[in-house]
Design a protein around this motif. Sequence first.
Motif, PDB file in Angstrom:
ATOM      1  N   THR A 147       0.804  -1.224   0.000  1.00 50.34           N
ATOM      2  CA  THR A 147       0.000   0.000   0.000  1.00 50.34           C
ATOM      3  C   THR A 147       0.838   1.277   0.000  1.00 50.34           C
ATOM      4  N   ARG A 148       2.145   1.166  -0.098  1.00 54.70           N
ATOM      5  CA  ARG A 148       2.990   2.355  -0.061  1.00 54.70           C
ATOM      6  C   ARG A 148       2.928   3.115  -1.382  1.00 54.70           C
ATOM      7  N   PRO A 149       3.125   4.443  -1.359  1.00 50.46           N
ATOM      8  CA  PRO A 149       3.130   5.221  -2.604  1.00 50.46           C
ATOM      9  C   PRO A 149       4.365   4.910  -3.439  1.00 50.46           C
ATOM     10  N   ALA A 150       4.316   5.322  -4.705  1.00 45.26           N
ATOM     11  CA  ALA A 150       5.391   4.999  -5.641  1.00 45.26           C
ATOM     12  C   ALA A 150       6.741   5.521  -5.164  1.00 45.26           C
ATOM     13  N   GLU A 151       6.767   6.723  -4.575  1.00 47.13           N
ATOM     14  CA  GLU A 151       8.039   7.297  -4.130  1.00 47.13           C
ATOM     15  C   GLU A 151       8.708   6.404  -3.091  1.00 47.13           C
ATOM     16  N   ASP A 152       7.946   5.910  -2.123  1.00 45.54           N
ATOM     17  CA  ASP A 152       8.513   5.037  -1.097  1.00 45.54           C
ATOM     18  C   ASP A 152       9.034   3.740  -1.706  1.00 45.54           C
ATOM     19  N   LEU A 153       8.317   3.227  -2.680  1.00 50.10           N
ATOM     20  CA  LEU A 153       8.741   1.985  -3.324  1.00 50.10           C
ATOM     21  C   LEU A 153      10.057   2.180  -4.065  1.00 50.10           C
ATOM     22  N   VAL A 154      10.176   3.293  -4.793  1.00 50.29           N
ATOM     23  CA  VAL A 154      11.410   3.565  -5.535  1.00 50.29           C
ATOM     24  C   VAL A 154      12.581   3.748  -4.573  1.00 50.29           C
ATOM     25  N   ARG A 155      12.343   4.428  -3.455  1.00 51.28           N
ATOM     26  CA  ARG A 155      13.407   4.634  -2.469  1.00 51.28           C
ATOM     27  C   ARG A 155      13.855   3.316  -1.833  1.00 51.28           C
ATOM     28  N   LEU A 195       2.141   1.857 -10.986  1.00 48.11           N
ATOM     29  CA  LEU A 195       1.547   3.084 -10.463  1.00 48.11           C
ATOM     30  C   LEU A 195       1.901   4.307 -11.307  1.00 48.11           C
ATOM     31  N   LEU A 196       3.104   4.328 -11.874  1.00 45.58           N
ATOM     32  CA  LEU A 196       3.582   5.517 -12.574  1.00 45.58           C
ATOM     33  C   LEU A 196       3.269   5.518 -14.066  1.00 45.58           C
ATOM     34  N   ALA A 197       3.207   4.348 -14.689  1.00 46.30           N
ATOM     35  CA  ALA A 197       2.959   4.293 -16.132  1.00 46.30           C
ATOM     36  C   ALA A 197       1.497   4.620 -16.433  1.00 46.30           C
ATOM     37  N   PRO A 198       1.233   5.425 -17.469  1.00 48.30           N
ATOM     38  CA  PRO A 198      -0.160   5.704 -17.861  1.00 48.30           C
ATOM     39  C   PRO A 198      -0.879   4.412 -18.219  1.00 48.30           C
ATOM     40  N   ASP A 199      -2.132   4.323 -17.861  1.00 49.40           N
ATOM     41  CA  ASP A 199      -2.887   3.091 -18.088  1.00 49.40           C
ATOM     42  C   ASP A 199      -2.892   2.688 -19.557  1.00 49.40           C
ATOM     43  N   THR A 200      -2.978   3.671 -20.449  1.00 51.55           N
ATOM     44  CA  THR A 200      -3.061   3.366 -21.881  1.00 51.55           C
ATOM     45  C   THR A 200      -1.742   2.879 -22.457  1.00 51.55           C
ATOM     46  N   MET A 201      -0.633   3.070 -21.715  1.00 55.39           N
ATOM     47  CA  MET A 201       0.680   2.688 -22.219  1.00 55.39           C
ATOM     48  C   MET A 201       1.357   1.633 -21.355  1.00 55.39           C
ATOM     49  N   ARG A 202       0.689   1.174 -20.307  1.00 53.50           N
ATOM     50  CA  ARG A 202       1.342   0.305 -19.331  1.00 53.50           C
ATOM     51  C   ARG A 202       1.849  -0.996 -19.958  1.00 53.50           C
ATOM     52  N   GLY A 203       1.025  -1.596 -20.800  1.00 53.07           N
ATOM     53  CA  GLY A 203       1.437  -2.844 -21.433  1.00 53.07           C
ATOM     54  C   GLY A 203       2.662  -2.668 -22.302  1.00 53.07           C
ATOM     55  N   ARG A 204       2.726  -1.551 -23.039  1.00 53.88           N
ATOM     56  CA  ARG A 204       3.871  -1.308 -23.911  1.00 53.88           C
ATOM     57  C   ARG A 204       5.135  -0.993 -23.115  1.00 53.88           C
ATOM     58  N   VAL A 205       4.971  -0.335 -21.968  1.00 54.23           N
ATOM     59  CA  VAL A 205       6.126  -0.087 -21.104  1.00 54.23           C
ATOM     60  C   VAL A 205       6.707  -1.408 -20.612  1.00 54.23           C
ATOM     61  N   PHE A 206       5.834  -2.321 -20.195  1.00 52.23           N
ATOM     62  CA  PHE A 206       6.311  -3.621 -19.734  1.00 52.23           C
ATOM     63  C   PHE A 206       6.923  -4.427 -20.882  1.00 52.23           C
ATOM     64  N   ALA A 207       6.375  -4.289 -22.091  1.00 53.26           N
ATOM     65  CA  ALA A 207       6.953  -4.989 -23.239  1.00 53.26           C
ATOM     66  C   ALA A 207       8.368  -4.490 -23.512  1.00 53.26           C
ATOM     67  N   ALA A 208       8.561  -3.170 -23.420  1.00 49.54           N
ATOM     68  CA  ALA A 208       9.900  -2.607 -23.610  1.00 49.54           C
ATOM     69  C   ALA A 208      10.854  -3.095 -22.525  1.00 49.54           C
ATOM     70  N   GLN A 209      10.369  -3.142 -21.292  1.00 50.92           N
ATOM     71  CA  GLN A 209      11.198  -3.615 -20.181  1.00 50.92           C
ATOM     72  C   GLN A 209      11.612  -5.067 -20.385  1.00 50.92           C
ATOM     73  N   GLU A 210      10.658  -5.925 -20.755  1.00 52.29           N
ATOM     74  CA  GLU A 210      10.963  -7.338 -20.957  1.00 52.29           C
ATOM     75  C   GLU A 210      11.950  -7.533 -22.095  1.00 52.29           C
ATOM     76  N   SER A 211      11.821  -6.715 -23.147  1.00 53.83           N
ATOM     77  CA  SER A 211      12.732  -6.821 -24.283  1.00 53.83           C
ATOM     78  C   SER A 211      14.166  -6.529 -23.862  1.00 53.83           C
ATOM     79  N   PRO A 233       4.269  16.650  -2.503  1.00 52.67           N
ATOM     80  CA  PRO A 233       4.960  15.861  -1.488  1.00 52.67           C
ATOM     81  C   PRO A 233       4.499  14.403  -1.507  1.00 52.67           C
ATOM     82  N   GLY A 234       5.484  13.501  -1.541  1.00 51.48           N
ATOM     83  CA  GLY A 234       5.163  12.078  -1.479  1.00 51.48           C
ATOM     84  C   GLY A 234       4.878  11.443  -2.816  1.00 51.48           C
ATOM     85  N   HIS A 235       4.916  12.214  -3.919  1.00 51.33           N
ATOM     86  CA  HIS A 235       4.583  11.633  -5.223  1.00 51.33           C
ATOM     87  C   HIS A 235       5.546  12.156  -6.282  1.00 51.33           C
ATOM     88  N   PHE A 236       6.038  11.245  -7.131  1.00 46.68           N
ATOM     89  CA  PHE A 236       6.861  11.654  -8.255  1.00 46.68           C
ATOM     90  C   PHE A 236       5.968  12.227  -9.342  1.00 46.68           C
TER      91      PHE A 236
END
Length: 436
Positions: A306-314, A363-379, A431-434
């Motif tokens: 349940t932590r925000p994205a900033e805490d997860l990245v840190r 949490l950070l990737a736009p919903d409409t692009m999330r799948g493509r971001v993960f595809a780029a990451q996996e590649s 505060p608390g959000h990228f």
Amino acid sequence: MAQAHADPSRPPGYARLLRENPNLRRLWYGQVVSQMGDYFSTVAVMALLIERSGERAGTGVALYTVIRHLPLFLLGPAAGIAADRLDRRRILIVTDLLRGVLALAYLVTWAGGPLWVLYAATAGLAGISLFFNTARGALLPTITTRNQLMVANALSAATYGTTLAVGSLIGGVIAGVLGRGTAFVLNALSFLLSAVIIAKIQAPARQREASAGAIAVLGAMHRDIVEGFVAVRRHPALRGLLFLPAAWALGTGAARILYSLYGASLGLETMGELVRNPRDFGIAILYAAMGTGAVAGTFLARRMATRPAEDLVRAIPRALFVDGLGLAALSIVPNLAGAFIVLLIREVGYALWWTSHQTAVMLLAPDTMRGRVFAAQESLMTLALLLSMLTAGPAVDQGGLRAVALAAGGIIIAASILFALWSRTLPRKEPGHFSR
């Protein structure tokens, strides 16, 4: 059909989920049985390969590991088309039956046949398993409710770690006491039993999507990856998150080779006079460490859900540092017990940083692009893994296990430090959000 839940607003626990959803229960039973068989066989295959490869064991294990990863590139689109156009339950049954027959091919190499049979069987099993796993992932949402789906995915991940630990350990004992041939036969039988269990699943009827053809699918996949990179360029917080798994893979690709080689070497030193196949025992112990660490890390990671994205990245750099330190520590451990401890700690670190990373990207990737971001990451990550494996095998043959372990761990440690420095430069929207 998915089973109705007594309280739709609350996700069920594992036991309740399996009790109330018989279709999921059968699919899970099939996973447990086939994965246990997989690890029975994997321990014996790796030990046999190392034994037969002699002084070029590093190169042999590297080739084996690369063969297991290639289907992700070569057959991914075809597996997706099959899962969309064909009956998914039938795909699971047919692929289990095919794997049950093909798994017996390892007996040829075990009986003194050529090594190429082992490599060919591995390639075939990896390709068929890709079709199985793709169809299983596509079937799961159709036999669960929305609240059940998240719990079902968590159960699947926990099952992976548990079967890796328990299956590898039992497989090592079986290979060491009864012989590798027994492990290969049990693996084949596990696929057949899985097919029988899955055949009882009653999947709901569905509309099957028409396919535009393999060429069109490949073109769409390429466009998705390119668009994923474009999306990342527009969001500063995603840039480092995209490239971090690739940097980690440059070190961990070598680790996937080192684990088996270390296990075989330390098993021979520790249990050489006590068991029939000490290499199998040593590999099983280290695989059990991986599974135990994965399960422990999964439970610890749930606290960060349940932590925000900033805490997860840190939180990522610290856990990633532990990951790299555990791998580097392999270069100095004197025995099998020490290797078990450092690999267990390493896998806990991996589970923590990977869970934080994946959640932050979601949490950070736009919903409409999330799948493509993960595809780029996996590649990127898969390319880095293959490069690391191809480099590490010959490096082990030339420089030894300990030098490669130290270098691979150093790569991951360096990545954790650079990521920590990069994360401090991120702009904040509030505060608390990228900012995106």
